[in-house]
Design a protein around this motif. Sequence first.
Motif, short mmCIF file in Angstrom:
data_model
loop_
_atom_site.label_atom_id
_atom_site.label_comp_id
_atom_site.label_asym_id
_atom_site.label_seq_id
_atom_site.Cartn_x
_atom_site.Cartn_y
_atom_site.Cartn_z
N GLU A 145 0.69 -1.18 0.09
CA GLU A 145 0.50 0.29 -0.34
C GLU A 145 0.58 1.29 0.19
N LYS A 146 2.26 0.84 0.68
CA LYS A 146 2.49 2.54 0.28
C LYS A 146 3.34 2.77 -0.71
N ASP A 147 3.38 1.73 -1.47
CA ASP A 147 3.97 1.55 -2.94
C ASP A 147 3.45 2.06 -3.88
N LEU A 148 1.99 2.26 -3.59
CA LEU A 148 0.84 2.54 -4.76
C LEU A 148 1.08 3.68 -4.45
N ALA A 149 0.88 4.14 -3.08
CA ALA A 149 0.22 5.61 -2.22
C ALA A 149 1.55 6.80 -3.69
N ARG A 150 2.74 5.80 -3.00
CA ARG A 150 3.98 6.97 -3.63
C ARG A 150 3.71 7.03 -5.27
N ALA A 151 3.28 6.02 -5.86
CA ALA A 151 2.90 6.83 -7.22
C ALA A 151 1.76 7.33 -7.53
N LEU A 152 0.67 7.49 -6.88
CA LEU A 152 -0.16 8.05 -6.37
C LEU A 152 0.16 9.69 -6.49
N ASN A 173 -6.31 11.00 -4.68
CA ASN A 173 -6.54 9.77 -6.11
C ASN A 173 -6.95 8.86 -6.40
N ALA A 174 -7.17 8.36 -4.74
CA ALA A 174 -7.19 6.92 -4.01
C ALA A 174 -8.46 7.11 -3.96
N PHE A 175 -9.89 6.30 -4.07
CA PHE A 175 -11.27 6.29 -4.50
C PHE A 175 -11.35 4.63 -3.83
N LEU A 176 -11.70 4.78 -2.07
CA LEU A 176 -12.32 3.77 -1.62
C LEU A 176 -14.32 3.47 -1.43
N THR A 177 -13.91 1.90 -1.87
CA THR A 177 -15.64 1.77 -1.25
C THR A 177 -14.93 0.19 -0.16
N PRO A 178 -15.60 0.48 0.40
CA PRO A 178 -16.42 -0.33 1.77
C PRO A 178 -16.21 -2.20 0.86
N HIS A 179 -15.64 -2.95 0.62
CA HIS A 179 -16.18 -4.16 0.48
C HIS A 179 -17.24 -4.68 -0.38
N ILE A 180 -17.87 -3.97 -1.46
CA ILE A 180 -19.14 -3.83 -1.99
C ILE A 180 -18.99 -4.72 -3.79
N ALA A 181 -18.09 -5.17 -3.74
CA ALA A 181 -17.67 -5.87 -4.91
C ALA A 181 -18.45 -6.56 -5.59
#
Length: 332
Positions: free
Chosen positions: A248-255, A284-292
């Motif tokens: 997650e820290k790597d994705l946050a860095r890239a964003l 630019n990280a869009f979160l949903t609460p595990h609803i897929a």
Amino acid sequence: MKIALLSEEPQNLQRVFPEELRERLAALGELYGPVLSKATLEKHKRFTCDCEAIFSTWGMAPLSTQEIQTYFPNLRAVFYAAGTVQYFARPFLERGVEVFSAWQANAVPVAEFTFAQIVLAAKGYFQSAGRCKKGYWSAQHMAQRHPGNYRLQVGIVGVGSIGSLVCERLKTIDCEALAYDPYLSEERARALGVRLVSLPELFSSCDVISNHLANKEELAGIFHYELFSRMKPNATFINTGRGRQVVEKDLARALREEPGRAALLDVLTKEPYAPWNPLMRRKNAFLTPHIAGSMGREVWRMAEYMIEEFGRWSAGGQTHYGVTLQMLETMA
């Protein structure tokens, strides 16, 4: 044929098997009234010892080989009206009990959710919607930086049940689908209309990337900075798979390094999401609460799949959703 309902979370059974569906099941065999749990098996042993089929869903009671032998010596099959069976199936299969899963039913809403996100992401919907109230032209400019859905390049990581359904839906738009899956044959890839590539090439080439890898221990951390840093300036990463597969820290860095990138995340490593997670601070990280996955009336589809499967199985017909020990090595 005697049928038991077994669950450590009876509220889930009630939700997935409403009265109408229980009546359908009862018409196919002798359905025992009480919902059983591990704590009540001894009390109901007179019935369980003759039971031939178990129905369950999320909250299925994991039983040891000894517990199966003690309480369900005549059990022939388990029908699981939900997705992954990894946490309970092995002892049953090793005793010769057949296990059936509604993973294909649960794959349907996830594929629908993912396809919708892909189409919206390619239009810059998520980034522009977040800006529109603050500045119309800024939002319009952000959206125009995205490719749209004509000749879109989409990357699918993991082409199992869900990934395959997403690929089928991608055929309805004019796009090029790339895929990474070590277990996918060239023949199957051609049938799905996808081109097999390496993970680095997929992340470098695609406008939208969607993860559907199985929940395997060895795949933890498979998505890291070396891959995220390859993403195009306005690319989107979608994760409806498992949070622990992402560093997650790597994705946050890239964003952070490229604000035009986006991540659509239905799962993080820990749920509920921790406020200190670095992705919680990225606009630019869009979160949903595990609803897929299946929710609302969608959960009934899983019960219907298993009731229909039970009908085929009990009549000696061809079944569709059986799980084997070999399948446990690769499936989610």
